[in-house]
Design an enzyme around this catalytic site. Structure first.
Site, PDB file in Angstrom:
ATOM      1  N   LYS A 102       6.616  -0.294   3.426  1.00  0.00           N
ATOM      2  CA  LYS A 102       7.451  -1.382   2.961  1.00  0.00           C
ATOM      3  C   LYS A 102       6.655  -2.222   1.967  1.00  0.00           C
ATOM      4  O   LYS A 102       5.467  -2.071   1.843  1.00  0.00           O
ATOM      5  CB  LYS A 102       7.909  -2.252   4.143  1.00  0.00           C
ATOM      6  CG  LYS A 102       8.967  -1.566   5.014  1.00  0.00           C
ATOM      7  CD  LYS A 102       9.386  -2.411   6.206  1.00  0.00           C
ATOM      8  CE  LYS A 102       9.772  -3.821   5.866  1.00  0.00           C
ATOM      9  NZ  LYS A 102      10.862  -3.897   4.850  1.00  0.00           N
ATOM     10  N   GLU A 111       7.792 -10.063   6.120  1.00  0.00           N
ATOM     11  CA  GLU A 111       8.597  -9.035   6.789  1.00  0.00           C
ATOM     12  C   GLU A 111       7.911  -8.532   8.058  1.00  0.00           C
ATOM     13  O   GLU A 111       8.561  -8.317   9.082  1.00  0.00           O
ATOM     14  CB  GLU A 111       8.852  -7.864   5.828  1.00  0.00           C
ATOM     15  CG  GLU A 111       9.828  -8.196   4.722  1.00  0.00           C
ATOM     16  CD  GLU A 111       9.960  -7.101   3.687  1.00  0.00           C
ATOM     17  OE1 GLU A 111      11.012  -7.039   3.035  1.00  0.00           O
ATOM     18  OE2 GLU A 111       9.013  -6.301   3.528  1.00  0.00           O
TER      19      GLU A 111
END
Length: 232
Positions: A102, A111
């Site tokens: 990611k 995140e």
């Protein structure tokens, strides 16, 4: 009209929104796919779903949620709750063990904080994000600006690959006022070993390898939404 990938992401986002139950607190990811989830969740709220507060992983997501009238938790507050019931986010790569790369949107640190806060972390994606081995997507690594070139050199020593400063002469700056180095590793044979090597480098704040966070993945396909769950 949506292209195929966007339509698949939208399918997955709507399926994830259907998982949100009344009274839940929700983590909102960052990126194109995550914004589709914000849209789908807001539609459910408009239809009468009552949710508790929400956590946004970036300024961009916060702005999108606020525009939809969704209530956001202040993550800068000393008394902020340490958990959310469910968090939903996209990914740049997903392997068969539900390990992820990611950070394409530049919000990997926030995140990961929210993913680890979540009682249930759900990843949504189009079918192209599934890979046999992580690494074709350059690994994002968030670093502090001070001595970033020194940190980049140490990353190169640890990986054998020279990282690239995102944005070049006009560097991308994260919401945490840090920089992103993108590391084109190719196939990552030993993700756990790579995590350990990166963790030992001063200046590295976080990396885009999410090896144990995802509880399940919803993949949009031509045949509908495929659900994958972590084994064990």
């Amino acid at each position: 009209m949506d292209d195929v990938a966007t339509a698949q992401r939208r399918q997955a986002a709507q399926a994830a929104a259907a998982l949100v139950e009344p009274g839940m607190s929700v983590g909102l990811g960052t990126g194109r796919t995550a914004l589709l989830f914000v849209e789908a969740l807001a539609a459910r709220v408009a239809e009468g779903l009552e949710v508790a507060d929400l956590v946004a992983t970036s300024h961009k997501t916060a702005a999108a949620a606020d525009a939809k009238g969704l209530r956001l938790r202040d993550m800068m507050a000393a008394d902020t709750a340490p958990a959310v019931d469910i968090a939903v986010d996209g990914a740049d790569e997903i392997d068969a063990e539900l390990r992820l790369v990611k950070g394409g949107g530049g919000s990997l640190l926030r995140e990961k904080i929210v993913a680890q806060m979540a009682g249930r972390f759900v990843v949504i994606a189009d079918a192209a994000k599934r890979v046999r081995q992580l690494g074709a997507f350059a690994l994002p690594i968030e670093v502090v600006p001070f001595g970033w070139a020194v940190t980049a050199a140490r990353i190169a020593d640890a990986t054998g690959v020279a990282p690239v400063l995102r944005g070049g002469e006009d560097p991308f700056v994260t919401d945490n006022a840090n920089l992103i180095l993108d590391c084109p590793l190719g196939a990552i044979a030993d993700p756990d070993g790579l995590v350990a090597r990166l963790a030992a480098i001063p200046g590295v704040v976080e990396h885009g390898l999410f090896l144990n966070e995802a509880h399940e993945v919803l993949i949009g396909t031509a045949a509908g939404v495929e659900r994958l769950t972590r084994k064990g």
